[in-house]
Each structure stands twice: as structure tokens, then as C-alpha cells.
Design an enzyme around this catalytic site. Structure first.
Site, PDB file in Angstrom:
ATOM      1  N   CYS A 120       3.427   8.524   1.395  1.00 20.94           N
ATOM      2  CA  CYS A 120       3.853   7.503   2.352  1.00 20.94           C
ATOM      3  C   CYS A 120       3.994   6.175   1.600  1.00 20.94           C
ATOM      4  O   CYS A 120       3.009   5.637   1.094  1.00 20.94           O
ATOM      5  CB  CYS A 120       2.809   7.399   3.470  1.00 20.94           C
ATOM      6  SG  CYS A 120       3.225   6.163   4.712  1.00 20.94           S
ATOM      7  N   GLU A 171       0.828  -1.193   0.000  1.00 16.85           N
ATOM      8  CA  GLU A 171       0.000   0.000   0.000  1.00 16.85           C
ATOM      9  C   GLU A 171       0.870   1.253   0.000  1.00 16.85           C
ATOM     10  O   GLU A 171       1.976   1.253   0.523  1.00 16.85           O
ATOM     11  CB  GLU A 171      -0.895  -0.015   1.237  1.00 16.85           C
ATOM     12  CG  GLU A 171      -1.669  -1.327   1.319  1.00 16.85           C
ATOM     13  CD  GLU A 171      -2.817  -1.303   2.293  1.00 16.85           C
ATOM     14  OE1 GLU A 171      -3.297  -0.221   2.640  1.00 16.85           O
ATOM     15  OE2 GLU A 171      -3.226  -2.402   2.696  1.00 16.85           O
ATOM     16  N   CYS A 196       5.626  -7.333   7.252  1.00 17.11           N
ATOM     17  CA  CYS A 196       6.760  -6.923   8.081  1.00 17.11           C
ATOM     18  C   CYS A 196       7.097  -8.059   9.038  1.00 17.11           C
ATOM     19  O   CYS A 196       6.206  -8.778   9.496  1.00 17.11           O
ATOM     20  CB  CYS A 196       6.408  -5.669   8.879  1.00 17.11           C
ATOM     21  SG  CYS A 196       7.783  -5.023   9.861  1.00 17.11           S
ATOM     22  N   CYS A 218      -1.329   5.665  10.170  1.00 19.78           N
ATOM     23  CA  CYS A 218      -0.177   4.921  10.701  1.00 19.78           C
ATOM     24  C   CYS A 218      -0.626   3.633  11.359  1.00 19.78           C
ATOM     25  O   CYS A 218      -1.518   3.623  12.197  1.00 19.78           O
ATOM     26  CB  CYS A 218       0.547   5.727  11.768  1.00 19.78           C
ATOM     27  SG  CYS A 218       1.212   7.268  11.197  1.00 19.78           S
ATOM     28  N   CYS A 234       0.860  -2.638  15.872  1.00 16.85           N
ATOM     29  CA  CYS A 234       0.815  -2.304  14.438  1.00 16.85           C
ATOM     30  C   CYS A 234       0.127  -3.402  13.647  1.00 16.85           C
ATOM     31  O   CYS A 234       0.461  -4.578  13.779  1.00 16.85           O
ATOM     32  CB  CYS A 234       2.238  -2.099  13.920  1.00 16.85           C
ATOM     33  SG  CYS A 234       2.310  -1.725  12.155  1.00 16.85           S
TER      34      CYS A 234
HETATM   35  N1  SAH Z   1       8.828   0.021  10.396  1.00 21.82           N
HETATM   36  C1  SAH Z   1       9.029   1.437  10.387  1.00 21.82           C
HETATM   37  C2  SAH Z   1       8.068   2.202   9.482  1.00 21.82           C
HETATM   38  C3  SAH Z   1       6.603   1.836   9.500  1.00 21.82           C
HETATM   39  S1  SAH Z   1       5.617   2.362  10.839  1.00 21.82           S
HETATM   40  C4  SAH Z   1       8.985   1.987  11.801  1.00 21.82           C
HETATM   41  O1  SAH Z   1       8.740   1.235  12.721  1.00 21.82           O
HETATM   42  O2  SAH Z   1       9.255   3.162  11.987  1.00 21.82           O
HETATM   43  C5  SAH Z   1       5.521   4.086  10.803  1.00 21.82           C
HETATM   44  C6  SAH Z   1       5.125   4.664  12.168  1.00 21.82           C
HETATM   45  O3  SAH Z   1       3.786   4.295  12.533  1.00 21.82           O
HETATM   46  C7  SAH Z   1       6.028   4.166  13.298  1.00 21.82           C
HETATM   47  O4  SAH Z   1       6.480   5.251  14.059  1.00 21.82           O
HETATM   48  C8  SAH Z   1       5.094   3.299  14.131  1.00 21.82           C
HETATM   49  O5  SAH Z   1       5.496   3.304  15.479  1.00 21.82           O
HETATM   50  C9  SAH Z   1       3.756   3.962  13.907  1.00 21.82           C
HETATM   51  N2  SAH Z   1       2.593   3.096  14.168  1.00 21.82           N
HETATM   52  C10 SAH Z   1       2.495   1.765  14.021  1.00 21.82           C
HETATM   53  N3  SAH Z   1       1.267   1.337  14.365  1.00 21.82           N
HETATM   54  C11 SAH Z   1       0.565   2.432  14.747  1.00 21.82           C
HETATM   55  C12 SAH Z   1      -0.787   2.648  15.185  1.00 21.82           C
HETATM   56  N4  SAH Z   1      -1.645   1.645  15.281  1.00 21.82           N
HETATM   57  N5  SAH Z   1      -1.159   3.917  15.462  1.00 21.82           N
HETATM   58  C13 SAH Z   1      -0.305   4.948  15.323  1.00 21.82           C
HETATM   59  N6  SAH Z   1       0.962   4.806  14.887  1.00 21.82           N
HETATM   60  C14 SAH Z   1       1.395   3.559  14.606  1.00 21.82           C
END
Ligand code: SAH
Length: 364
Positions: A105, A92, A112, A336, A119
Site C-alpha cells: 500500500c 508512509e 491530502c 485504512c 480519514c
Molecule cells: N484518496 C484515495 C486513497 C486513499 S484512502 C481514496 O479516497 O480512495 C483509501 C481508502 O481508505 C478509501 O476507500 C477511504 O475511503 C478509506 N478510508 C479512509 N479513512 C478510513 C477509516 N478511518 N477507516 C476505514 N477506511 C478508511
């Protein structure tokens, strides 16, 4: 036999595959400039090449990018793309317009492997690494569909996947995006890589010829709590991560942001605020507080809006630059941590999209 897809190859790789064609030495560079610099996807339109070469190229090679399988538009203007990849699988990408600025993005992996417990993407496991062309191709596609000129938008690798777990492809994609004229010509300062904290790769990134902005998903201030949220912390605990961040920051002109997803009762106590401020000041780094986006599948709750607000105030009072991320595209599950349905159960995702509760409020 399937034709070799040229999209995503570097000038050096193009020279290699062109060798049997008896092309001139600068042909590879011309092709790269057409593919990445000008967005040309058809050999016939590469008019700076001799006709005979264009014909041999078309016979032997293809130019394939990720293609939209599904497009979802949010009420707030955010557009979520479920993309099919040329070599199979899907990911995505999200286009986020915000007060005249646009952020793209992009994903770095299908699924992952890191298993962060808050997440959605983690629930998929790792399907596969994206190629440099898959990553740069997401940018090309979104630029084309939204008529974006180079350097009028930012790119964040915050979609599906852990960019530094697919290090070589991400760095190769970074070159494609930033080279000029054999690349897109984007400023490296407009590209942010977000990582869950792979310390050795953070250090390696700081030594690359082209260094992007870095965002590190900290999300907790003690090893005990961080290891529970992010299993990668057992391998690279906070002290080791901070050491890597410092090494990255020793590179001239580099910038680093700590991301902090706010989870009610988990990481939003006053003692967390104090430790977060200390960690940020020790680098130094700015902090981006992220309101948690809920999905019915995840057990966490977002911190109340007042607590998020107080955290920001508290950080600023202690001398830390801090901001609150505005959550976008929640109604289409594009926010996110919500990207997870490109690969399976897409019908379910669409049905569920209508019933997502915008908990945690909208921050501006
Ligand atoms: N793997 C990388 C990039 C993808 S996640 C990383 O961990 O940075 C991008 C951002 O979204 C990260 O800061 C992660 O902590 C945040 N994130 C993941 N799940 C989330 C959620 N349910 N709500 C808000 N932010 C979230």
C-alpha cells in the site's frame, strides 16, 4: 550544488539530462533498465555501460529513494514504514501479507487536500505531491526489504493522498512500474489506484496507454450524505462520478471497484443498501465494504459487524459481487484511514498505537 537525482526519470528525461555527456543514444534506456528493471542503485554496478560514462554519471548525478525513518511491525505481519523522501518531507507505505499473498500500500502525496471527515490523513492537509520516483521508489524499497519477485504481489495506491490529485506523477510512476525492460515489469492488473472521485481525471485515466485497476471510494449513496463525508462530492456529485466511472469502464479490459467505508448510523441503513446495490449494478462494479477504523480524533463509529455482514449478503442477493475488507495492522495504526503520523508527532503516534481499540471486530 546538489546532484540531480536520476531515480524516477523516464527514458526520455534521462536522455535529456545525459545530453551533455555525449553518451550513446541507448544509454538512457540501459540506465532505466538498471534502475527500475534490476534495482541497481550504484552507477559502478551498471556494468553494461562504458567505465568512462559510469564515472561521469557518478560525478554528476545521484540515485536517491525514500528511506525508512521508522518501521513498525504488527502482530498480524503487516509492516508500516514511515519514509523520508529524498527532497524532504515524509510519507508512509505498508506491506500487507495475507494468506500467502502480499499487497503493498503506497502513498501518492504527503498529506491530502481533500478533507474527507472520516480519514486521519485529511487532518494533515496537503504537504506536497510525490514525484514519480518517490512513488515507484516505495515499491522498490518494499520489494527489496521483503524479497519480493516481480508479479508476486499487488500494489494499491491507498496510502496517504489522493492519487488523481497528483495525476501526472502517478501516471509517470505507473509507466515506471509497468514498462519492461526499462521499468519494473509489473502487470498493470496488479496495480490499483484508489480515488475519492475526481471525475475528469478518472476519464483521463481510462484513456492512458497503460490502464491500472480503479477503486472509487463511494462511501455514501446520496449527495447530501456524501458531501458531508467527502467535500469533493460538491464538485463532482454522485451522478457525475457515475458518468466518469462508466467512461472508464468503456475502456476494454478495465475493472472498477466501489469502496464503501461503513459508518454506524451514517451510511449503513437498509435504504443505503438498496441505493448502493443500484449504483453498483448500473456500472457494473463490485463492492468492497471497509470496516471503519476508529481513532480517538475522529467522531465516527464503525458499523456493527452484523450490519457489515448483512450489507454484504444484501448486495450479493441483489446480484452484486461484494467483499468485506479485512482490516490489517490496526495495532500499529497502519490500517485504512489511519496513516497520518509520518510527518509530525510521530512520538505521539507510537504511544497511541498501543491504545488503539480494535473495534468493529476482525473479518475474514
Ligand atoms: N484518496 C484515495 C486513497 C486513499 S484512502 C481514496 O479516497 O480512495 C483509501 C481508502 O481508505 C478509501 O476507500 C477511504 O475511503 C478509506 N478510508 C479512509 N479513512 C478510513 C477509516 N478511518 N477507516 C476505514 N477506511 C478508511
Amino acid at each position: 550544488m546538489p546532484q540531480l537525482n536520476l531515480y524516477g526519470l523516464s527514458v526520455e528525461e534521462l536522455s535529456e539530462v545525459l545530453r551533455p555527456l555525449d553518451a550513446r543514444s541507448f544509454t538512457a534506456r540501459q540506465i532505466a533498465a538498471q534502475l527500475y528493471g534490476r534495482g541497481v542503485r550504484d552507477f559502478a554496478r551498471m556494468t553494461d555501460l562504458p567505465v568512462s560514462i559510469r564515472q561521469s554519471l557518478a560525478e554528476r548525478f545521484s540515485i536517491l529513494l525514500p528511506e525508512p525513518a521508522r518501521i513498525l511491525e504488527s502482530g498480524d505481519g503487516t509492516v508500516r514504514y514511515v519514509l523520508s523522501l529524498p527532497a524532504g518531507g515524509s510519507v508512509e507505505a505498508v506491506m500487507i501479507p495475507d494468506r500467502g499473498r502480499v499487497t503493498l500500500c503506497l502513498s501518492s502525496q504527503a498529506g491530502c487536500a481533500l478533507g474527507c471527515t472520516f480519514c486521519m490523513t485529511a487532518t494533515l492537509g496537503l504537504e506536497r505531491n510525490l514525484s514519480p520516483g518517490d512513488i515507484a521508489g516505495q515499491a522498490a524499497l518494499l520489494m527489496e526489504r521483503h524479497h519480493l519477485e516481480v508479479n508476486t504481489f499487488n500494489i494499491v495506491l491507498m496510502g496517504m493522498g489522493e492519487p488523481l490529485h497528483n495525476y501526472d506523477s502517478v501516471v509517470a510512476a505507473l509507466r515506471l512500474l509497468t514498462d519492461t525492460p526499462a521499468g519494473f515489469g509489473l502487470s498493470p492488473r496488479r496495480v490499483t489506484i484508489s480515488t475519492a472521485g475526481l471525475a475528469p481525471q478518472i476519464e483521463a485515466l481510462g484513456r492512458e496507454p497503460v490502464v491500472p485497476r480503479l477503486a472509487v471510494s463511494l462511501n455514501a449513496t446520496t449527495d447530501e450524505s456524501r458531501s458531508r463525508l467527502m467535500p469533493i462530492n460538491r464538485r463532482y456529485p454522485i451522478a457525475r462520478l457515475m458518468e466518469a466511472c462508466r467512461a472508464f469502464l468503456s475502456r476494454r479490459g478495465s475493472r472498477l471497484t466501489l469502496e464503501y467505508v461503513m459508518l454506524s448510523g451514517v451510511n449503513d441503513a437498509p435504504s443505503d443498501l438498496q441505493r448502493l446495490a443500484r449504483l453498483a449494478l448500473s456500472l457494473p462494479a463490485r463492492v468492497n465494504l471497509i470496516p471503519f477504523n476508529t481513532t480517538p480524533e475522529l467522531a465516527f463509529q464503525p458499523s456493527p459487524a452484523e450490519i457489515v455482514h448483512d450489507f454484504r449478503e444484501g448486495l450479493v442477493e441483489r446480484g452484486v459481487m461484494a467483499s468485506i475488507r479485512r482490516s490489517r495492522g490496526r495495532d500499529i495504526r497502519a490500517a485504512c484511514g489511519q496513516l497520518a503520523f509520518g510527518m509530525s508527532g510521530e512520538g505521539d503516534a507510537t504511544r497511541r498505537a498501543g491504545s488503539v481499540h480494535p473495534e468493529g471486530g476482525v473479518f475474514s
